[in-house]
Design a protein around this motif. Structure first.
Motif, PDB file in Angstrom:
ATOM      1  N   HIS A 105      -2.378  -0.150  -8.001  1.00 16.15           N
ATOM      2  CA  HIS A 105      -3.059   0.663  -6.996  1.00 16.15           C
ATOM      3  C   HIS A 105      -2.044   1.428  -6.144  1.00 16.15           C
ATOM      4  N   ALA A 135       0.876  -1.172   0.000  1.00 14.06           N
ATOM      5  CA  ALA A 135       0.000   0.000   0.000  1.00 14.06           C
ATOM      6  C   ALA A 135       0.913   1.222   0.000  1.00 14.06           C
ATOM      7  N   THR A 174      -6.074  -0.049  -0.196  1.00 16.13           N
ATOM      8  CA  THR A 174      -5.583   0.446  -1.488  1.00 16.13           C
ATOM      9  C   THR A 174      -6.644   1.281  -2.199  1.00 16.13           C
TER      10      THR A 174
END
Length: 484
Positions: free
Chosen positions: A135, A97, A194
């Motif tokens: 992402h 992330a 995300t």
């Protein structure tokens, strides 16, 4: 920089950066950074034959991703299974992330990475990092500065698919300002920490290419997370939006700037060849791992019959940060047999930190601590011997030949040979029952006095190597004389 020529089939070592620096910091009595990774470790890896050091999880993460990791119920259950004495300090958040493609300040920032890279180069190691193209973190600055770079939703989608969308912020009256999709693949719910990038937007394309170019100044290669999600047909299947291909142009631009740069694709669903064709140097060979776990020798042989151009650009592995530990999945004897089939086939040879010691606990990439583990002496000794065999030039620059016409399942065999090289014969009984081979080893290796390098459960009918029996999960590696 004293890098030797890169092998066509190099060895890669995945280093769990946050976990190992946490452990090192406890020894030092202070927070450890990339500067604290000892030159002795780099030299030891090089002497073991590794040419790549993959530093897992060095990028800056954000507070929202950390908060989600610390509160998500099912993740908490997994974390506590790994660490019964879990605390919030053990959960910095998923390293996938990404809040910013800058090295995390707690790890020493970009400057420390560049110093480590210089030291790695001096030891003969190239440095690989992560790239997560699908992402970003749910609090990435682009969500404010470039919200159109992300897939947008609406209140109806948020209500009907709460696992796939989130409300970015709320105004005083409680109405959501913006609803954004979580990153996901077409088969599973979204990853809650995300925000999904929108590759249907050409500006997002260009921005991510620029990120790649910037990252390429910091390392020698990238492992690209879930690379197939950017294929136009998969992106459209997931989001109902058409996008242009990303990888061919993006990879070409990086290689124009850095011709020796390498890309490795994490890829599934039979898309390995497609990723290779789009410019990736190597693609994950998860199919071989799955077949090794299933234990079907005939299917393994079928997989190894694929065309050489495809085989040579696969990344072979038994474990990584997403998979269970090989020592947990396989019994010790099957583990060894599986390792020979994986790592003595052509392709990139990919090992995870702790694998060489036979560690058994999978550490989720949200954590920065793992349990204390004991070394498995049998597996550690096996891997020491295997790395010696993998140090032979023939398994890097020789020719590999599957012996499927001479052997039948459950026996799997292949030979490495080439002018100026001592040939190697590898035969594995990939089953829990004994099996006998009729191979004339001396004739096959064109050697009067072959030498056994490694064996498990092997017995020969005579010292002429004309016939041998392999016990359950047994194997033998035999070396011939140099061919001139």
């Amino acid at each position: 920089m004293s890098l030797t020529s890169l092998s066509p089939f190099p060895l890669l070592y995945q280093y769990n950066t946050r976990v190992e620096l946490r452990k090192l910091g406890e020894q030092l009595g202070r927070a450890a950074t990339l500067d604290d990774i000892d030159d002795a470790l780099l030299q030891a890896l090089s002497e073991q034959g590794f040419q790549w050091l993959w530093l897992l999880g060095v990028w800056q993460t954000g507070p929202l991703g950390q908060q989600i990791s610390r509160q998500h119920p099912s993740w908490q259950e997994e974390f506590r299974h790994t660490l019964p004495d879990l605390s919030d300090d053990d959960i910095p958040g998923s390293c996938f992330a990404v809040y910013d493609y800058q090295v995390h300040g707690e790890l020493g920032g970009n400057a420390a990475l560049l110093r480590l890279r210089k030291r790695a180069h001096a030891a003969g190691l190239r440095v690989m990092l992560d790239f997560v193209p699908n992402h970003m973190a749910p609090d990435h600055p682009w969500l404010e500065s470039h919200p159109d770079y992300f897939i947008q939703g609406d209140p109806a989608l948020l209500e009907s698919q709460p696992d796939n969308y989130f409300s970015l912020a709320e105004v005083a009256l409680g109405e959501p300002v913006r609803i954004v999709a979580h990153g996901r693949d077409p088969y599973f719910p979204g990853w809650p920490d995300t925000a999904q990038l929108d590759y249907a937007n050409p500006e997002c394309h260009r921005a991510m290419q620029q990120e790649l170019l910037r990252i390429s100044e910091l390392c020698d290669g990238l492992r690209c997370d879930m690379a197939m999600l950017l294929e136009p047909h998969i992106f459209e299947q997931t989001w109902g939006r058409a996008c242009a291909p990303f990888w061919p142009e993006a990879i070409a631009r990086v290689k124009q700037a850095h011709p020796a740069f390498s890309f490795m694709a994490e890829v599934y669903w039979g898309r390995e060849w497609a990723m290779q064709q789009q410019g990736f140097d190597f693609a994950y060979d998860k199919e071989l791992l799955d077949r090794l776990i299933a234990g079907d020798a005939e299917h393994i042989t079928g997989h190894l019959r694929a065309e050489p151009d495809y085989q040579h650009r696969l990344a072979r592995f038994l474990e990584n940060h997403d998979e269970q530990r090989a020592a947990k999945v396989f019994g010790d004897k099957q583990h060894q047999a599986a390792a020979l089939l994986s790592y003595l086939s052509p392709g990139l040879r990919f090992f995870q930190h702790g694998q060489l010691e036979g560690w058994r606990t999978h550490i989720p990439p949200h954590l920065n601590r793992g349990p204390q583990e004991q070394t498995n002496p049998e597996l550690a000794g096996f891997y020491r011997d295997l790395l010696v065999v993998l140090g032979r030039e023939v398994v890097h620059r020789g020719q590999w030949c599957l012996l499927d016409a001479k052997l039948a399942a459950p026996l799997i065999g292949f030979r490495w040979s080439g002018e100026g090289h001592q040939p190697l014969l590898v035969v594995v009984n990939y089953s829990a029952q004994s099996s006998t081979s009729e191979l004339d080893v001396s004739e096959l290796l064109e050697a009067s006095k072959p030498r056994v390098l490694m064996q498990q459960g092997a017995s020969f009918a005579s010292d002429k190597f004309e016939k041998f029996t392999l016990g359950p999960w047994g194997y033998v590696i035999v070396e011939g004389e140099s061919v001139r």
